[in-house]
Design an enzyme around this catalytic site. Structure first.
Site, mmCIF file in Angstrom:
data_model
loop_
_atom_site.group_PDB
_atom_site.id
_atom_site.type_symbol
_atom_site.label_atom_id
_atom_site.label_comp_id
_atom_site.label_asym_id
_atom_site.label_seq_id
_atom_site.Cartn_x
_atom_site.Cartn_y
_atom_site.Cartn_z
ATOM 1 N N ASP A 1 25.340 45.025 36.850
ATOM 2 C CA ASP A 1 25.759 44.278 35.664
ATOM 3 C C ASP A 1 24.703 44.462 34.582
ATOM 4 O O ASP A 1 23.495 44.371 34.870
ATOM 5 C CB ASP A 1 25.910 42.794 35.976
ATOM 6 C CG ASP A 1 27.074 42.497 36.918
ATOM 7 O OD1 ASP A 1 27.816 43.440 37.248
ATOM 8 O OD2 ASP A 1 27.234 41.331 37.299
ATOM 9 N N ASP B 1 40.310 38.066 37.846
ATOM 10 C CA ASP B 1 39.224 37.103 38.050
ATOM 11 C C ASP B 1 39.826 35.712 38.105
ATOM 12 O O ASP B 1 40.519 35.286 37.167
ATOM 13 C CB ASP B 1 38.211 37.213 36.911
ATOM 14 C CG ASP B 1 37.621 38.614 36.799
ATOM 15 O OD1 ASP B 1 37.487 39.269 37.842
ATOM 16 O OD2 ASP B 1 37.294 39.045 35.681
#
Length: 241
Positions: free
Chosen positions: A9, A131
């Site tokens: 990330d 998500d």
């Protein structure tokens, strides 16, 4: 055998992790994501999941230069997500070397655009990002919850040809509290043909084994690596034993 996909990330060009998607709960682990990617490749990994967290927050790709460096300096198959909102964004991701892109928010807010990309680039290069928070699909860097329920949302796109889904249980993400195996089993029961990539909460090799035993095709994991909870060599050796 479950497919192992380490994650990187990115915020401001650095390798970071968040807790439950909270940008105020950020830990910086390494300054060079490309160096981390090379270490993963040296250990034998073939795939890499890269998330542009700046991009997810600002609603356009920000860290394409980092992606370019990773793809130039490794042979890893990279899937890239975060901030892909326009034709320009998706083209930029592929031009920077991504083999696949993960797209979530647009599939909620502009389904016709997502369908167009699915037709143009093909199901093998598109990963639907799903998500989930409190059973609903979350969008825009997890800043907003939609009204979409997970299974009907997936059905719409699987019927349209989607093969790959990355599903993150947000309440688990970055917590090292174990993955939402029940959620992933529900998805696989409903759509057994799906290449489901589980994400969120992985804390140990035992968690990965449990996902494998549950029949989950693939897993993304990150914080457990950076916090030293998983010895990658031991994990890789156990997969190849």
């Amino acid at each position: 055998m479950i497919e192992l996909i380490p994650a990187i990330d990115i915020i401001e060009g650095q390798c970071v992790r968040l807790t439950k998607g909270d940008y105020d709960r950020k830990t910086v682990y390494r300054d060079s994501p490309a160096e981390v990617a090379k270490e993963f490749e040296q250990l034998g990994f073939k795939r890499l999941h890269v998330v542009d967290l700046d991009g997810a927050k600002s609603k356009h790709i920000v860290n394409s230069s980092v992606l370019s460096r990773i793809t130039a300096e490794t042979q890893l198959i990279v899937d890239f997500g975060g901030g892909i909102k326009t034709d320009e964004d998706i083209e930029k991701a592929f031009e920077a070397g991504a083999s696949m892109v993960t797209v979530g928010s647009i599939a909620v807010t502009r389904p016709e655009l997502f369908m167009g990309w699915l037709d143009k680039y093909g199901a093998d290069r598109m990963i639907l990002g799903a998500d989930v928070r409190n059973g609903k699909i979350s969008i825009n860097g997890w800043k907003e919850d939609s009204t979409e329920d997970l299974l009907p949302f997936l059905k719409k796109y699987i019927d349209a040809g989607v093969k790959n889904v990355l599903c993150t249980e947000i309440s688990k993400d970055g917590t090292l509290q174990g993955p939402a195996i029940g959620l992933y089993k529900d998805v696989m029961t409903a759509y057994p043909q799906l290449h489901l990539i589980a994400s969120g909460g992985v804390s140990s090799i035992d968690d990965i084994r449990a996902l494998d035993a549950a029949g989950i095709p693939a897993v993304v994991f990150g914080k457990a690596i950076y916090e030293g909870k998983i010895n990658l060599k031991e994990l890789w050796d156990s997969q190849n034993a």
